[in-house]
Design an enzyme around this catalytic site. Structure first.
Site, PDB file in Angstrom:
ATOM      1  N   GLY A  59      55.303  41.432  -2.457  1.00  0.00           N
ATOM      2  CA  GLY A  59      54.014  40.881  -2.865  1.00  0.00           C
ATOM      3  C   GLY A  59      53.959  39.365  -2.816  1.00  0.00           C
ATOM      4  O   GLY A  59      52.921  38.776  -3.086  1.00  0.00           O
ATOM      5  N   CYS A  60      55.066  38.725  -2.473  1.00  0.00           N
ATOM      6  CA  CYS A  60      55.093  37.275  -2.314  1.00  0.00           C
ATOM      7  C   CYS A  60      55.096  36.972  -0.823  1.00  0.00           C
ATOM      8  O   CYS A  60      55.841  37.586  -0.070  1.00  0.00           O
ATOM      9  CB  CYS A  60      56.349  36.666  -2.944  1.00  0.00           C
ATOM     10  SG  CYS A  60      56.258  36.456  -4.712  1.00  0.00           S
ATOM     11  N   GLU A  61      54.263  36.009  -0.395  1.00  0.00           N
ATOM     12  CA  GLU A  61      54.271  35.605   1.009  1.00  0.00           C
ATOM     13  C   GLU A  61      55.576  34.900   1.360  1.00  0.00           C
ATOM     14  O   GLU A  61      56.098  35.048   2.446  1.00  0.00           O
ATOM     15  CB  GLU A  61      53.090  34.693   1.312  1.00  0.00           C
ATOM     16  CG  GLU A  61      51.774  35.429   1.422  1.00  0.00           C
ATOM     17  CD  GLU A  61      50.642  34.527   1.842  1.00  0.00           C
ATOM     18  OE1 GLU A  61      50.883  33.364   2.215  1.00  0.00           O
ATOM     19  OE2 GLU A  61      49.504  34.997   1.789  1.00  0.00           O
ATOM     20  N   SER A  62      56.080  34.107   0.421  1.00  0.00           N
ATOM     21  CA  SER A  62      57.343  33.414   0.657  1.00  0.00           C
ATOM     22  C   SER A  62      58.489  34.357   0.295  1.00  0.00           C
ATOM     23  O   SER A  62      58.282  35.412  -0.298  1.00  0.00           O
ATOM     24  CB  SER A  62      57.409  32.132  -0.173  1.00  0.00           C
ATOM     25  OG  SER A  62      57.314  32.441  -1.536  1.00  0.00           O
TER      26      SER A  62
END
Length: 144
Positions: A59-62
């Site tokens: 759920g984190c782009e990074s």
């Protein structure tokens, strides 16, 4: 003391109250943004063995990793890190509220009110806001 309990003092210092005070003192979003970047520098580097797929936050782009464990006193201890400077600072804000707490405190803490009080919701992009929530959900899932 477990590996994670001694790994970071975030949650003891700074804690949620300290973060609130720092945000009040940092007038304006530009200063608060700088504060978030500075907070990120408090995160210790994760050992390579913790930067693996099993600990990767979804759920984190990074790229971000979270490792948690419960100690004998019933408190949870988390190590978390990211490859993005702003995300590192947001992680510190979350850990300041939830690290070194028991399951009940972690589940009961009103994270949305905390983020609103800090003004994060109105300044973060939707993807950053979703990433922030993903960190909180991952922590709450571990302690459930």
């Amino acid at each position: 003391m477990s590996d994670l309990a001694s790994y970071t003092r975030i949650g003891l210092e700074p804690n949620a109250d300290t973060i609130r005070q720092q945000f009040v003192a940092a007038h304006g979003w530009e200063n608060q943004y700088r504060l978030i970047i500075q907070l990120g520098k408090l995160l210790p580097t994760l050992p390579t063995e913790w930067q693996q797929e099993e600990f990767r936050l979804k759920g984190c782009e990074s790229q971000a990793w979270l490792k948690g464990e419960k100690s004998g006193d019933g408190c949870w201890h988390f190590a978390c890190n990211s490859d993005a400077r702003i995300v590192r600072g947001l992680i510190v804000i979350v850990l300041a509220a939830l690290n070194h707490q028991n399951s009940e405190m972690i589940q009961a803490f009103d994270m949305e009110a905390y983020f609103t009080e800090l003004g994060l919701e109105k300044h973060l992009s939707p993807s950053r806001g979703n990433g922030l929530r993903a960190i909180v959900l991952a922590i709450r899932d571990q302690v459930a």
